[in-house]
Design an enzyme around this catalytic site. Sequence first.
Site, PDB file in Angstrom:
ATOM      1  N   SER A  47     -53.216  -5.636  52.124  1.00  0.00           N
ATOM      2  CA  SER A  47     -53.823  -6.676  51.279  1.00  0.00           C
ATOM      3  C   SER A  47     -55.061  -7.256  51.955  1.00  0.00           C
ATOM      4  O   SER A  47     -54.993  -7.693  53.106  1.00  0.00           O
ATOM      5  CB  SER A  47     -52.831  -7.821  51.063  1.00  0.00           C
ATOM      6  OG  SER A  47     -51.942  -7.502  50.045  1.00  0.00           O
ATOM      7  N   ALA A 104     -50.696  -6.892  55.548  1.00  0.00           N
ATOM      8  CA  ALA A 104     -50.759  -8.328  55.810  1.00  0.00           C
ATOM      9  C   ALA A 104     -49.319  -8.801  55.898  1.00  0.00           C
ATOM     10  O   ALA A 104     -48.489  -8.395  55.081  1.00  0.00           O
ATOM     11  CB  ALA A 104     -51.477  -9.022  54.664  1.00  0.00           C
ATOM     12  N   ASN A 153     -50.231 -15.463  58.000  1.00  0.00           N
ATOM     13  CA  ASN A 153     -49.644 -16.804  57.860  1.00  0.00           C
ATOM     14  C   ASN A 153     -48.475 -16.920  58.819  1.00  0.00           C
ATOM     15  O   ASN A 153     -47.861 -15.915  59.180  1.00  0.00           O
ATOM     16  CB  ASN A 153     -49.173 -17.042  56.412  1.00  0.00           C
ATOM     17  CG  ASN A 153     -48.273 -15.942  55.897  1.00  0.00           C
ATOM     18  OD1 ASN A 153     -48.699 -14.799  55.677  1.00  0.00           O
ATOM     19  ND2 ASN A 153     -47.022 -16.255  55.714  1.00  0.00           N
ATOM     20  N   MET A 186     -44.081  -6.914  52.559  1.00  0.00           N
ATOM     21  CA  MET A 186     -43.499  -6.317  51.345  1.00  0.00           C
ATOM     22  C   MET A 186     -43.905  -4.846  51.178  1.00  0.00           C
ATOM     23  O   MET A 186     -44.023  -4.357  50.065  1.00  0.00           O
ATOM     24  CB  MET A 186     -43.953  -7.110  50.107  1.00  0.00           C
ATOM     25  CG  MET A 186     -43.695  -8.599  50.168  1.00  0.00           C
ATOM     26  SD  MET A 186     -44.356  -9.460  48.732  1.00  0.00           S
ATOM     27  CE  MET A 186     -44.354 -11.158  49.326  1.00  0.00           C
ATOM     28  N   SER A 187     -44.175  -4.176  52.299  1.00  0.00           N
ATOM     29  CA  SER A 187     -44.668  -2.792  52.153  1.00  0.00           C
ATOM     30  C   SER A 187     -44.340  -1.970  53.400  1.00  0.00           C
ATOM     31  O   SER A 187     -43.473  -2.311  54.184  1.00  0.00           O
ATOM     32  CB  SER A 187     -46.183  -2.812  51.925  1.00  0.00           C
ATOM     33  OG  SER A 187     -46.850  -3.281  53.087  1.00  0.00           O
ATOM     34  N   HIS A 216     -56.149  -5.083  46.173  1.00  0.00           N
ATOM     35  CA  HIS A 216     -55.853  -3.647  46.241  1.00  0.00           C
ATOM     36  C   HIS A 216     -56.686  -2.969  45.142  1.00  0.00           C
ATOM     37  O   HIS A 216     -56.291  -2.946  43.971  1.00  0.00           O
ATOM     38  CB  HIS A 216     -54.353  -3.392  46.033  1.00  0.00           C
ATOM     39  CG  HIS A 216     -53.515  -3.874  47.178  1.00  0.00           C
ATOM     40  ND1 HIS A 216     -53.135  -3.056  48.220  1.00  0.00           N
ATOM     41  CD2 HIS A 216     -53.017  -5.098  47.459  1.00  0.00           C
ATOM     42  CE1 HIS A 216     -52.423  -3.757  49.100  1.00  0.00           C
ATOM     43  NE2 HIS A 216     -52.340  -5.001  48.650  1.00  0.00           N
ATOM     44  N   HIS A 255     -46.497  -1.351  45.558  1.00  0.00           N
ATOM     45  CA  HIS A 255     -45.388  -2.152  46.073  1.00  0.00           C
ATOM     46  C   HIS A 255     -44.201  -2.071  45.123  1.00  0.00           C
ATOM     47  O   HIS A 255     -44.370  -1.959  43.899  1.00  0.00           O
ATOM     48  CB  HIS A 255     -45.804  -3.615  46.211  1.00  0.00           C
ATOM     49  CG  HIS A 255     -47.040  -3.838  47.042  1.00  0.00           C
ATOM     50  ND1 HIS A 255     -48.310  -3.745  46.526  1.00  0.00           N
ATOM     51  CD2 HIS A 255     -47.180  -4.160  48.351  1.00  0.00           C
ATOM     52  CE1 HIS A 255     -49.193  -3.994  47.477  1.00  0.00           C
ATOM     53  NE2 HIS A 255     -48.540  -4.246  48.594  1.00  0.00           N
ATOM     54  N   TYR A 303     -42.354  -4.496  44.196  1.00  0.00           N
ATOM     55  CA  TYR A 303     -42.314  -5.621  43.244  1.00  0.00           C
ATOM     56  C   TYR A 303     -43.231  -5.397  42.040  1.00  0.00           C
ATOM     57  O   TYR A 303     -43.115  -6.098  41.037  1.00  0.00           O
ATOM     58  CB  TYR A 303     -42.676  -6.958  43.940  1.00  0.00           C
ATOM     59  CG  TYR A 303     -44.079  -7.033  44.499  1.00  0.00           C
ATOM     60  CD1 TYR A 303     -45.178  -7.254  43.685  1.00  0.00           C
ATOM     61  CD2 TYR A 303     -44.303  -6.881  45.858  1.00  0.00           C
ATOM     62  CE1 TYR A 303     -46.465  -7.310  44.205  1.00  0.00           C
ATOM     63  CE2 TYR A 303     -45.576  -6.941  46.388  1.00  0.00           C
ATOM     64  CZ  TYR A 303     -46.659  -7.160  45.554  1.00  0.00           C
ATOM     65  OH  TYR A 303     -47.934  -7.199  46.069  1.00  0.00           O
ATOM     66  N   GLU A 304     -44.132  -4.406  42.125  1.00  0.00           N
ATOM     67  CA  GLU A 304     -44.978  -4.097  40.962  1.00  0.00           C
ATOM     68  C   GLU A 304     -44.170  -3.373  39.890  1.00  0.00           C
ATOM     69  O   GLU A 304     -44.654  -3.161  38.779  1.00  0.00           O
ATOM     70  CB  GLU A 304     -46.157  -3.224  41.390  1.00  0.00           C
ATOM     71  CG  GLU A 304     -47.162  -3.950  42.268  1.00  0.00           C
ATOM     72  CD  GLU A 304     -48.257  -3.020  42.771  1.00  0.00           C
ATOM     73  OE1 GLU A 304     -49.182  -2.719  41.996  1.00  0.00           O
ATOM     74  OE2 GLU A 304     -48.180  -2.588  43.937  1.00  0.00           O
ATOM     75  N   HIS A 315     -50.927 -16.149  48.450  1.00  0.00           N
ATOM     76  CA  HIS A 315     -51.712 -14.901  48.512  1.00  0.00           C
ATOM     77  C   HIS A 315     -53.204 -15.175  48.770  1.00  0.00           C
ATOM     78  O   HIS A 315     -53.882 -14.341  49.390  1.00  0.00           O
ATOM     79  CB  HIS A 315     -51.511 -14.095  47.226  1.00  0.00           C
ATOM     80  CG  HIS A 315     -51.995 -12.673  47.321  1.00  0.00           C
ATOM     81  ND1 HIS A 315     -51.557 -11.783  48.283  1.00  0.00           N
ATOM     82  CD2 HIS A 315     -52.907 -11.979  46.579  1.00  0.00           C
ATOM     83  CE1 HIS A 315     -52.167 -10.618  48.128  1.00  0.00           C
ATOM     84  NE2 HIS A 315     -52.992 -10.705  47.105  1.00  0.00           N
TER      85      HIS A 315
HETATM   86  O1  LIG Z   1     -49.928  -4.558  50.884  1.00  0.00           O
HETATM   87  P1  LIG Z   1     -49.550  -5.578  51.893  1.00  0.00           P
HETATM   88  O2  LIG Z   1     -48.201  -5.354  52.478  1.00  0.00           O
HETATM   89  O3  LIG Z   1     -50.608  -5.712  52.966  1.00  0.00           O
HETATM   90  O4  LIG Z   1     -49.520  -6.966  51.091  1.00  0.00           O
HETATM   91  C1  LIG Z   1     -48.825  -8.137  51.467  1.00  0.00           C
HETATM   92  C2  LIG Z   1     -47.468  -8.160  50.801  1.00  0.00           C
HETATM   93  C3  LIG Z   1     -47.809  -8.590  49.395  1.00  0.00           C
HETATM   94  O5  LIG Z   1     -48.264  -7.500  48.663  1.00  0.00           O
HETATM   95  C4  LIG Z   1     -48.947  -9.545  49.582  1.00  0.00           C
HETATM   96  C5  LIG Z   1     -48.439 -10.954  49.646  1.00  0.00           C
HETATM   97  O6  LIG Z   1     -49.457 -11.870  49.920  1.00  0.00           O
HETATM   98  O7  LIG Z   1     -49.532  -9.221  50.872  1.00  0.00           O
HETATM   99  N1  LIG Z   2     -42.791 -11.103  52.607  1.00  0.00           N
HETATM  100  C1  LIG Z   2     -43.956 -11.592  53.040  1.00  0.00           C
HETATM  101  N2  LIG Z   2     -45.065 -10.888  52.843  1.00  0.00           N
HETATM  102  C2  LIG Z   2     -46.216 -11.392  53.316  1.00  0.00           C
HETATM  103  N3  LIG Z   2     -47.456 -10.902  53.263  1.00  0.00           N
HETATM  104  C3  LIG Z   2     -48.267 -11.765  53.867  1.00  0.00           C
HETATM  105  N4  LIG Z   2     -47.577 -12.824  54.296  1.00  0.00           N
HETATM  106  C4  LIG Z   2     -46.292 -12.608  53.963  1.00  0.00           C
HETATM  107  C5  LIG Z   2     -45.086 -13.351  54.160  1.00  0.00           C
HETATM  108  O1  LIG Z   2     -45.051 -14.442  54.722  1.00  0.00           O
HETATM  109  N5  LIG Z   2     -43.949 -12.788  53.674  1.00  0.00           N
END
Ligand SMILES: O=P(O)(O)O[C@@H]1C[C@H](O)[C@@H](CO)O1
Ligand SMILES: Nc1nc2[nH]cnc2c(=O)[nH]1
Length: 350
Positions: free
Chosen positions: A95, A178, A305, A281-282, A126, A148, A150-151, A321
């Site tokens: 991200s 991220a 964060n 989440m990935s 993305h 992802h 969740y999509e 986000h």
């Molecule tokens: O694709 P990534 O894993 O970098 O994205 C993170 C997880 C969620 O898609 C999004 C949440 O802010 O960032």
């Molecule tokens: N699950 C999760 N995904 C993230 N992507 C960026 N920050 C976070 C977070 O705090 N939790």
Amino acid sequence: MTGYNSKGDVATSNGNHRNGHSNGSSSNGDRPADDLAQENQTDNGRIQCSLTPEELRALRVLNEDTYPYEVIQEIADFIVKGAGMRPKIGIICGSGLGSLADIIQDAKIFEYEKIPNFPVSTVEGHAGKLVVGHLEGAIVMAMQGRFHFYEGYPLAKCSMPVRVMKLCGVEYLFATNAAGGINPKFAVGDIMLMHDHVNMLGFAGNSPLQGPNDPRFGPRFPALVNSYNKDLINKALEIGKSMGIESNMHVGVYSCLGGPTYETIAELKALRMMGVDAVGMSTVHEVITARHCDMKVFAFSLITNKCSTEYSDKKDEEANHDEVMSVAKNRQKACCELVARLVREIHAQS
Ligand SMILES: O=P(O)(O)O[C@@H]1C[C@H](O)[C@@H](CO)O1
Ligand SMILES: Nc1nc2[nH]cnc2c(=O)[nH]1
């Protein structure tokens, strides 16, 4: 000609589209549903399918959890032929880290929508483009946009592009993401090189390798110890040192949750107790898919964060986000340099 786009619409030879959405264009205009149902009824009262076998196959592929080897091969051939080169290193941009693909030279760009049987990106940050070209002398292919869970995509679909990379000739996967920093020593903007993961979706019985195994990709029961290549981690640490960012670099454990919600305090406490340093989440399902087909893996999390495990009423401690994207933007230069220099090392060795 019959064609398919990645939204699941089917375009017929007369240019009409069928789709399942009430606001989509329809080859049937505004005719009453009863009329249409009657027209499609056979003698035995069953609804007759008016799709051609090719259309049915494409719909099946679009909706299936697993992509047959031959379909992955077709996608890979499309990319290699279109790019006129065969990549050795694959990069997945996390991200807000799409700029990792912007440093690629002589780039051939494929929008996901135009790649046959490819899913589409639906998340901000993305872009939904595949970029093939040169980086530090090596031929690379980068995904500006990943898929992802969740999509709404099944895990096998989320990580299907890793198999496409493999059949394109890719030997090394660089996966970036991220993530929230759970380790209290981590600061926003730090980079955590992944040396292991906790697969929370796997704990819940979900895997990108679920379903029949095709041994042309890899074994039924792959081992995942040593999934993250130690030489690449060590090289990255050396590079970090020479960039002067060693105090902002860590080696740690990542965990993937399903999202799209960020974690509760209780979940963060549980993850910390399990030894997790960063949560996202990935990536995990991509790494599993890459290791299954014997690719070498390097992965890192940009800590966007801090995840506090203390209860607080402060709004600014809640993950969001926009913050994720803005931290990624601020740290893209360092991330690009790390990736480019590691690619240079790999290329120099080959
Ligand atoms: O694709 P990534 O894993 O970098 O994205 C993170 C997880 C969620 O898609 C999004 C949440 O802010 O960032
Ligand atoms: N699950 C999760 N995904 C993230 N992507 C960026 N920050 C976070 C977070 O705090 N939790």
